[in-house]
Design an enzyme around this catalytic site. Structure first.
Site, PDB file in Angstrom:
ATOM      1  N   CYS A 106       0.825  -1.208   0.000  1.00 11.07           N
ATOM      2  CA  CYS A 106       0.000   0.000   0.000  1.00 11.07           C
ATOM      3  C   CYS A 106       0.867   1.270   0.000  1.00 11.07           C
ATOM      4  O   CYS A 106       1.546   1.539  -0.970  1.00 11.07           O
ATOM      5  CB  CYS A 106      -0.972  -0.042   1.179  1.00 11.07           C
ATOM      6  SG  CYS A 106      -2.377   1.093   1.013  1.00 11.07           S
ATOM      7  N   HIS A 140      -3.566  -5.957   1.577  1.00 11.58           N
ATOM      8  CA  HIS A 140      -3.457  -6.139   3.018  1.00 11.58           C
ATOM      9  C   HIS A 140      -4.013  -7.513   3.378  1.00 11.58           C
ATOM     10  O   HIS A 140      -4.495  -8.247   2.532  1.00 11.58           O
ATOM     11  CB  HIS A 140      -4.267  -5.075   3.759  1.00 11.58           C
ATOM     12  CG  HIS A 140      -3.868  -3.667   3.453  1.00 11.58           C
ATOM     13  ND1 HIS A 140      -2.694  -3.108   3.907  1.00 11.58           N
ATOM     14  CD2 HIS A 140      -4.507  -2.686   2.743  1.00 11.58           C
ATOM     15  CE1 HIS A 140      -2.624  -1.849   3.498  1.00 11.58           C
ATOM     16  NE2 HIS A 140      -3.701  -1.577   2.789  1.00 11.58           N
ATOM     17  N   ARG A 158     -12.527   5.871  -3.862  1.00 13.17           N
ATOM     18  CA  ARG A 158     -11.433   5.161  -3.217  1.00 13.17           C
ATOM     19  C   ARG A 158     -11.615   3.663  -3.409  1.00 13.17           C
ATOM     20  O   ARG A 158     -12.732   3.145  -3.337  1.00 13.17           O
ATOM     21  CB  ARG A 158     -11.400   5.506  -1.733  1.00 13.17           C
ATOM     22  CG  ARG A 158     -10.186   4.983  -0.990  1.00 13.17           C
ATOM     23  CD  ARG A 158     -10.182   5.485   0.439  1.00 13.17           C
ATOM     24  NE  ARG A 158      -9.004   5.031   1.159  1.00 13.17           N
ATOM     25  CZ  ARG A 158      -7.822   5.635   1.148  1.00 13.17           C
ATOM     26  NH1 ARG A 158      -7.693   6.763   0.452  1.00 13.17           N
ATOM     27  NH2 ARG A 158      -6.791   5.156   1.825  1.00 13.17           N
TER      28      ARG A 158
END
Length: 266
Positions: A92, A195, A127
């Site tokens: 990320c 993640h 997003r």
């Protein structure tokens, strides 16, 4: 190895928002379970980055991300060690940091460490938040099965000619540049938006990183020749991790689940 395997979780005080420090713990445990002595360092930003064989960078917020990049550039250890063959896993914000440029909160571009030939810009759409499933790209290193994780980022990352995609997105957004790719790989440096922690969901990737760190000599990827894979890390019972992977892939893929390899290619 006659000396301990050194694993550093990079700047957990700045890049610790999403629990990605768990990747360092997973690598340490999987190495220890096979009899390898390990030193696991939580390398905070208030001291110089230690010498290590594997570096793990995680996700963080915009301000700490900028501070982390500046500190890593000034410190120079990560660049030097990566050039000497150390393994780098960047997730990320860490993924963006090891590229050439990335945006701050205001969209202004900041200099990255430059380990990967990628550039990240602030996205113009919603997003990217949610589960991701991806098939490792043909040029990706190792005999990896489908990759699973979750993403939460607002950037779009474009890959240059010096890298190969880690995966092709089957579900989710990934790099978000319209290419349908997720992550990037060059040499022993892997960047991704996944993640999970990533290595808890994808133990085969953890073993690949350990293979690299424990092997003698350089690993040249890309290009990658699957016939040249050297298995240094012995197989391990991953039935619990496989159950988690199947549950997550089933949740994201639904009826398309059969299109994704659940287990490692042999």
């Amino acid at each position: 190895m006659t000396t301990p395997l050194r694993i550093a979780v990079v700047y957990p005080d700045l890049l610790g928002t999403y629990g990605d420090g768990g990747n360092g713990l997973i690598l340490a445990r999987r190495a220890q379970w096979r009899g390898t002595e390990v030193v696991l360092a939580q390398a905070t930003s208030d001291v110089g980055l230690p010498e290590a064989d594997i570096y793990c960078l995680g996700g963080g917020e915009d301000g700490p991300q900028v501070r982390a990049a500046r500190s890593l550039i000034e410190d120079g250890t990560l660049t030097r060690r990566a050039g000497a063959g150390a393994v780098v896993l960047a997730v990320c914000a860490g993924y963006q940091i090891v590229g050439k440029t990335f945006p701050g909160a205001d969209g202004m571009l900041h200099e990255g460490v430059g380990l990967l030939d990628i550039a990240t810009a602030k996205g113009s759409g919603p997003r990217a938040v949610g589960e991701v499933a991806g098939e490792p790209s043909e040029d990706a290193p190792g005999a990896l099965p489908a990759l699973t994780g979750f993403e939460n980022h607002g950037g779009t990352t474009t890959l240059g000619p010096g890298v190969t995609p880690l995966a092709r997105v089957v579900y989710g957004v990934g790099n978000g540049d319209g290419s349908g790719t997720e992550g990037a790989v060059s040499g022993r440096v892997i960047g991704t938006y996944l993640h999970g922690p990533l290595l808890a969901r994808n133990p085969a990737l953890a073993d690949l990183l350990l293979d690299w760190a424990l092997a003698d000599g350089p690993v040249e990827v890309p290009p990658h020749d699957p016939a040249s894979d050297r298995v240094v890390v012995a197989p391990f019972d991953d039935s619990a991790a496989d159950a988690l992977r199947e549950e997550r892939l089933a949740a994201t893929m639904g009826s398309r689940r059969g299109r994704v390899r659940l287990r490692r290619r042999r």
